[in-house]
Every structure is written in structure tokens, then in C-alpha cells.
Design a protein around this motif. Structure first.
Motif, short mmCIF file in Angstrom:
data_model
loop_
_atom_site.label_atom_id
_atom_site.label_comp_id
_atom_site.label_asym_id
_atom_site.label_seq_id
_atom_site.Cartn_x
_atom_site.Cartn_y
_atom_site.Cartn_z
N THR A 179 36.44 48.10 23.70
CA THR A 179 36.82 49.06 24.75
C THR A 179 38.32 48.99 25.03
N MET A 180 38.82 47.78 25.23
CA MET A 180 40.25 47.65 25.54
C MET A 180 41.12 48.05 24.37
N MET A 181 40.64 47.76 23.17
CA MET A 181 41.40 48.10 21.97
C MET A 181 41.53 49.62 21.87
N GLU A 182 40.46 50.31 22.20
CA GLU A 182 40.46 51.78 22.15
C GLU A 182 41.40 52.35 23.21
N ALA A 183 41.38 51.73 24.39
CA ALA A 183 42.26 52.17 25.47
C ALA A 183 43.73 51.89 25.12
N ALA A 184 43.96 50.74 24.49
CA ALA A 184 45.33 50.35 24.12
C ALA A 184 45.93 51.35 23.14
N LYS A 185 45.09 51.85 22.24
CA LYS A 185 45.53 52.82 21.23
C LYS A 185 46.22 54.02 21.87
N VAL A 186 45.63 54.51 22.95
CA VAL A 186 46.17 55.71 23.61
C VAL A 186 47.58 55.44 24.13
N LEU A 187 47.77 54.29 24.76
CA LEU A 187 49.09 53.95 25.30
C LEU A 187 50.09 53.71 24.17
N LYS A 188 49.63 53.03 23.12
CA LYS A 188 50.52 52.73 22.00
C LYS A 188 50.96 54.01 21.29
#
Ligand SMILES: [Zn+2]
Ligand SMILES: [Zn+2]
Length: 227
Positions: free
Chosen positions: A203-212
């Protein structure tokens, strides 16, 4: 910390054993399994300061992870109580717990806290997002920035009982940038995604992708417990 009016009306009870006085009594507090050594968010092996190992890192991955303890009682019970808001102010217990462990981690300076969002439907049903409560309380305690930079666009099913690959698939594309926030506030900045429990990290990895993808300099994960 004196007694407040609410404490008099609703005396605090230990979430685990029911003893009156605190949300986690001293005896139950001593049973908390703290994460002794910081770990890498990708391989979950020991990593200095919680920073992602160079060999585990990637452009759109988490850059590090903060977790305070294992997802077991009494913390598990406390987290569940935050989730359903059964008791008043209990998030402060979890935030203080994180605060007591934060020295173990090499967090980038001037980081902005971003809660992992719930889908609006689920948030309406529950009335609030526990990650948001934790992130706001942490931001206040540490005097750091807070931003609702992400929204959840897909109502995913629970990750409980899914394998690592299924979890990844389940949350794929679940998050998007919140257009109410100016994009220029993302580029070149440091972020910390906040959630209550970190399990596979999907979940966090997927969310991080958007910010990155929007140019975030670093994106760390922070959770009270490691599931
Ligand atoms: Zn107790
Ligand atoms: Zn690693």
C-alpha cells in the motif's frame, strides 16, 4: 498532564487488561515488542537508520521506513481502538510511542507528513481516517508539515489474508494526487507517508509512487507497528 473533564466522565482503561488509569498500563506496556533494529522497507532486513538498502532502492520506491513495534497486543488493541474511535485521545499513546523510538531513524529533514488515504466511501462510513488522525497528531507533536497530497481513487478490498503478490495487485493504481494541493509543493520535497500498520508495504509503496512521479525528492514510510 492533569485530569481533564473527559477523563472524569470516561476514566481511561488499559486496552489490554482493563486496569483503570491509562490506555496501556505499566504492566502491559512492558510487554510491547519494540522493533530493536531499524529495517529496510523493501526486504525488511536490518538497515542502518531505516534507510532502504542501495540494492533494494528504486526511483519510485520508499526511501526508508520508521516502525516502532510489532503488531501484537497491547499495541494491536490500541490501533484497533483508534480505527473505530472507541476511545477518546488514544492516538496520543501511539504517537508518544513513535516519538520515543524516532531517534533510531535517519529521517530526512523538513519532511512533510502525508496520511495514506482511505477511499471517500470508506471514510464516510467510518467517519474519519485513522492514518490522518495519526499524521495530524504527529505533525503537531513534532512541529512539522502536514499535507493531504494523496487521494484514494479505487476502493480496494482488505489486504488481510492476501499473499504479497496479491496485495500488490490489489492496491495497483489505488492512489492519485489530490488536485486541491498545488503540484509545485511536491517537487524536490521530502515526504513521510503515515499509516497505522506496515505489513508487506504494498500500500505504501503504491502511494509513494504517486509522490515520486510528481518529483518528490524522498518518500519514507512511517507506521506504528510492523504486521
Ligand atoms: Zn494492562
Ligand atoms: Zn533491503
Amino acid at each position: 498532564m492533569g485530569l481533564t473533564f473527559l477523563d472524569l466522565l470516561f476514566p481511561k482503561r488499559c486496552v489490554s487488561c482493563g486496569a483503570i488509569g491509562k490506555y496501556i498500563c505499566d504492566r502491559c506496556f512492558s510487554k510491547i515488542e519494540f522493533v530493536e533494529k531499524a529495517i529496510c522497507p523493501i526486504c525488511q532486513r536490518q538497515a542502518i537508520g531505516g534507510k532502504t538498502h542501495p540494492k533494494c532502492s528504486g526511483r519510485f520506491r520508499l526511501d526508508g521506513l520508521v516502525v516502532a513495534c510489532r503488531y501484537k497486543s497491547p499495541i494491536k488493541l490500541a490501533i484497533q481502538k483508534v480505527k473505530y474511535k472507541w476511545v477518546y485521545d488514544i492516538e496520543k499513546v501511539l504517537v508518544n510511542l513513535l516519538a520515543s523510538q524516532i531517534w533510531k531513524f535517519n529521517l530526512p529533514q523538513n519532511s512533510i507528513l502525508v496520511p495514506v488515504p482511505l477511499h471517500p466511501k470508506r471514510k464516510n462510513w467510518r467517519g474519519f481516517n485513522q492514518a490522518e488522525i495519526l499524521a495530524k497528531t504527529l505533525a503537531k507533536k513534532f512541529g512539522v508539515g502536514y499535507s493531504d497530497s494523496l487521494i484514494r481513487i479505487i476502493e480496494t478490498k482488505t489486504q488481510v489474508g492476501l499473499t504479497k503478490d496479491e496485495r500488490k495487485k490489489n492496491v495497483g493504481g489505488a492512489f492519485a494526487f489530490n488536485k486541491k494541493v498545488a503540484k509545485k509543493y511536491i517537487e524536490g520535497r521530502n515526504f513521510i507517508l503515515v499509516d497505522d500498520v506496515y505489513t508487506s508495504g504494498a500500500t505504501m509503496m503504491e502511494a509513494a509512487k504517486v509522490l515520486k512521479r510528481l518529483g518528490a525528492k524522498t518518500t519514507w514510510g512511517l507506521a506504528v507497528a510492523l504486521g
